[in-house]
Design an enzyme around this catalytic site. Structure first.
Site, PDB file in Angstrom:
ATOM      1  N   ASP A   9       0.854  -1.200   0.000  1.00  0.00           N
ATOM      2  CA  ASP A   9       0.000   0.000   0.000  1.00  0.00           C
ATOM      3  C   ASP A   9       0.890   1.251   0.000  1.00  0.00           C
ATOM      4  O   ASP A   9       1.716   1.434   0.904  1.00  0.00           O
ATOM      5  CB  ASP A   9      -0.898  -0.031   1.244  1.00  0.00           C
ATOM      6  CG  ASP A   9      -1.969   1.045   1.226  1.00  0.00           C
ATOM      7  OD1 ASP A   9      -3.122   0.738   1.547  1.00  0.00           O
ATOM      8  OD2 ASP A   9      -1.649   2.217   0.917  1.00  0.00           O
ATOM      9  N   ASP A 107      -3.923   2.364  -5.197  1.00  0.00           N
ATOM     10  CA  ASP A 107      -2.597   2.332  -4.545  1.00  0.00           C
ATOM     11  C   ASP A 107      -2.319   1.078  -3.731  1.00  0.00           C
ATOM     12  O   ASP A 107      -1.395   1.063  -2.938  1.00  0.00           O
ATOM     13  CB  ASP A 107      -2.400   3.595  -3.698  1.00  0.00           C
ATOM     14  CG  ASP A 107      -2.919   3.465  -2.298  1.00  0.00           C
ATOM     15  OD1 ASP A 107      -3.938   2.781  -2.099  1.00  0.00           O
ATOM     16  OD2 ASP A 107      -2.279   4.020  -1.389  1.00  0.00           O
ATOM     17  N   GLU A 108      -3.105   0.021  -3.917  1.00  0.00           N
ATOM     18  CA  GLU A 108      -2.802  -1.197  -3.145  1.00  0.00           C
ATOM     19  C   GLU A 108      -2.998  -2.457  -3.960  1.00  0.00           C
ATOM     20  O   GLU A 108      -3.841  -2.511  -4.856  1.00  0.00           O
ATOM     21  CB  GLU A 108      -3.612  -1.255  -1.845  1.00  0.00           C
ATOM     22  CG  GLU A 108      -5.071  -1.199  -2.065  1.00  0.00           C
ATOM     23  CD  GLU A 108      -5.903  -1.310  -0.781  1.00  0.00           C
ATOM     24  OE1 GLU A 108      -5.575  -2.094   0.115  1.00  0.00           O
ATOM     25  OE2 GLU A 108      -6.924  -0.610  -0.741  1.00  0.00           O
TER      26      GLU A 108
HETATM   27  P1  TTP Z   1      -5.314   5.226   0.958  1.00  0.00           P
HETATM   28  O1  TTP Z   1      -4.335   4.134   0.685  1.00  0.00           O
HETATM   29  O2  TTP Z   1      -6.489   4.893   1.802  1.00  0.00           O
HETATM   30  O3  TTP Z   1      -4.593   6.444   1.670  1.00  0.00           O
HETATM   31  P2  TTP Z   1      -3.150   7.049   1.447  1.00  0.00           P
HETATM   32  O4  TTP Z   1      -2.325   6.252   0.494  1.00  0.00           O
HETATM   33  O5  TTP Z   1      -3.303   8.487   1.093  1.00  0.00           O
HETATM   34  O6  TTP Z   1      -2.538   6.990   2.905  1.00  0.00           O
HETATM   35  P3  TTP Z   1      -1.891   5.747   3.662  1.00  0.00           P
HETATM   36  O7  TTP Z   1      -0.438   6.053   3.779  1.00  0.00           O
HETATM   37  O8  TTP Z   1      -2.562   5.730   4.996  1.00  0.00           O
HETATM   38  O9  TTP Z   1      -2.154   4.523   2.840  1.00  0.00           O
HETATM   39  O10 TTP Z   1      -5.864   5.809  -0.389  1.00  0.00           O
HETATM   40  C1  TTP Z   1      -5.071   5.944  -1.570  1.00  0.00           C
HETATM   41  C2  TTP Z   1      -5.410   7.222  -2.300  1.00  0.00           C
HETATM   42  O11 TTP Z   1      -6.791   7.245  -2.647  1.00  0.00           O
HETATM   43  C3  TTP Z   1      -5.156   8.470  -1.495  1.00  0.00           C
HETATM   44  O12 TTP Z   1      -3.822   8.926  -1.595  1.00  0.00           O
HETATM   45  C4  TTP Z   1      -6.137   9.435  -2.056  1.00  0.00           C
HETATM   46  C5  TTP Z   1      -7.288   8.589  -2.540  1.00  0.00           C
HETATM   47  N1  TTP Z   1      -8.412   8.676  -1.563  1.00  0.00           N
HETATM   48  C6  TTP Z   1      -9.370   9.670  -1.726  1.00  0.00           C
HETATM   49  O13 TTP Z   1      -9.303  10.448  -2.665  1.00  0.00           O
HETATM   50  N2  TTP Z   1     -10.392   9.766  -0.826  1.00  0.00           N
HETATM   51  C7  TTP Z   1     -10.492   8.931   0.246  1.00  0.00           C
HETATM   52  O14 TTP Z   1     -11.428   9.071   1.065  1.00  0.00           O
HETATM   53  C8  TTP Z   1      -9.485   7.915   0.424  1.00  0.00           C
HETATM   54  C9  TTP Z   1      -9.550   6.988   1.609  1.00  0.00           C
HETATM   55  C10 TTP Z   1      -8.475   7.829  -0.513  1.00  0.00           C
HETATM   56 MG    MG Z   2      -2.142   4.163   0.676  1.00  0.00          MG
END
Ligand code: TTP
Ligand code: MG
Length: 364
Positions: A9, A107-108
């Site tokens: 992730d 992103d995962e």
């Molecule tokens: P996530 O993997 O949930 O968050 P992240 O990568 O920003 O943070 P983390 O380090 O905790 O993993 O989501 C991936 C991307 O998806 C995030 O960068 C932006 C987008 N996203 C949104 O636009 N709105 C949302 O509510 C979420 C959860 C994510």
């Molecule tokens: Mg992330």
């Protein structure tokens, strides 16, 4: 031998890409999302850097609240094309490590490496290699959880962010989970946690004191799957879901976020027509129609309607889609993307219904 599954992730993904492209932002509270307009802006936070999270800012939070918490933060508008490109690069690197690959969001992704490495120590070295390659080629960091099941790997990838690697061996699963809040389990969210909380189940360890049959009596089938997940028993495979093509979909992103629902309906009509042309060409029938909507700020929703019998009816499908769209009109938010998915497909037409009233809606 236990399975070896990676959950990978990216760290504060959108914000990381922005910081990569503007190194002056490094170490600062960076918030990607709608324009805060000095605290009067509408829309939400897409994501933010870890420095911004210290101020209590989170994904999905109204941008006006984020601004109140951190007026000196650096607010950046999202650039989805750039994130899509970065994501594709990351995914092709991940894919090169195993054919058992499953992307689950922008992103995962999961990777299964059971047959590629002898033990968890070797898996650690592969994880380091993945991190290095992504840093070198894409310029951002990724966190990786390594465990015997998908669920445990997913919980583990969140454990040492950013740029972390967390290994949970089979014998470590119970200790790793026991003090964690039950909302860390994929499948238990803010909404349904209350059913568990009401019965005194707050930590994952509380589930360990209850037998599977008792837990199933209390929480049904969903509960049984939660119980198995936290005991490291889920057998879910890492597989590319795209491989079994059971749906056809089309979506479009508007060049600018729009509020004009007449235009949105026009576009949906065209998408629906295009889908039905393809469906007719392939002599397919369907049972499920899904509408996808993405608002400004990346907030994404979908609504589905399924029927007991397969059918094919362009006009009827459009009416269903318009009905589903109505629900989103109330939000009064600008729309960035719309899409339609037609699924539960069937090739022959022996069950084709001529009278639409015979359809029995089974969910919506
Ligand atoms: P996530 O993997 O949930 O968050 P992240 O990568 O920003 O943070 P983390 O380090 O905790 O993993 O989501 C991936 C991307 O998806 C995030 O960068 C932006 C987008 N996203 C949104 O636009 N709105 C949302 O509510 C979420 C959860 C994510
Ligand atoms: Mg992330």
């Amino acid at each position: 031998m236990s399975r070896i599954i990676f959950h990978c992730d990216l760290d504060c993904f959108f914000a990381s890409v922005e910081i990569r492209d503007n190194p002056d932002l490094k170490g600062k509270p960076v918030i990607v999302g709608a324009d805060p307009k000095n605290g009067y802006g509408r829309g939400v936070v897409s994501t933010c850097s870890y420095e911004a999270r210290k101020f209590g800012i989170r994904s999905g939070m109204p941008i006006s609240i984020a601004y109140r918490k951190c007026p000196r933060g650096i607010y950046v508008r999202p650039n989805f094309e750039k994130y899509q490109k970065a994501s594709q690069k990351v995914m092709s690197i991940l894919k090169s490590y195993s054919s058992a690959f499953q992307q689950v969001s922008i992103d995962e992704a999961y990777l299964e490496l059971t047959n590629c490495c002898k033990n968890f120590n070797e898996a650690f070295n592969i994880a380091r290699d993945i991190q290095y390659k992504i840093q070198e080629n894409v310029g951002i960091t990724i966190s990786i959880g390594i465990a015997p099941t998908k669920t445990i790997a997913k919980i583990a990838s969140d454990e040492n962010k950013p740029n972390g690697i967390t290994i949970i061996r089979p014998e470590e699963v119970a200790d790793f989970l026991k003090e964690k809040d039950i909302t860390r389990i994929p499948g238990i969210g803010k909404r349904n946690k209350k059913h568990y909380y009401e019965r005194g189940i707050k930590k994952i360890g509380d589930i360990f004191n209850i037998s599977l049959s008792e837990f199933t009596k209390l929480f049904g089938k969903h509960g049984a799957s939660i119980w198995e997940k936290v005991h490291g028993l889920d057998k879910n495979k890492v597989q590319d879901v795209k491989r079994d093509r059971k749906s056809i979909s089309r979506e479009i992103t508007f060049p600018m976020d729009i509020l004009d629902f007449n235009l949105i309906e026009e576009k949906l009509k065209l998408i629906n027509k295009d889908l039905h042309n393809k469906i007719e060409k392939n002599n397919l029938f369907y049972r499920t129609i899904t509408l996808k909507i993405r608002f400004e700020g990346y907030e994404t929703y979908s609504r589905s309607k399924s029927y007991l019998y397969h059918f094919r009816d362009e006009k009827y499908a459009l009416n269903i889609i318009k009905d589903m769209l109505n629900e989103f009109k109330k939000a009064n938010k600008r729309i960035r993307l719309i899409g339609i998915k037609i699924s539960n497909l069937k090739k022959d037409n022996q069950y084709r219904q001529t009278n639409l009233l015979q359809f029995c809606s089974i969910n919506s």
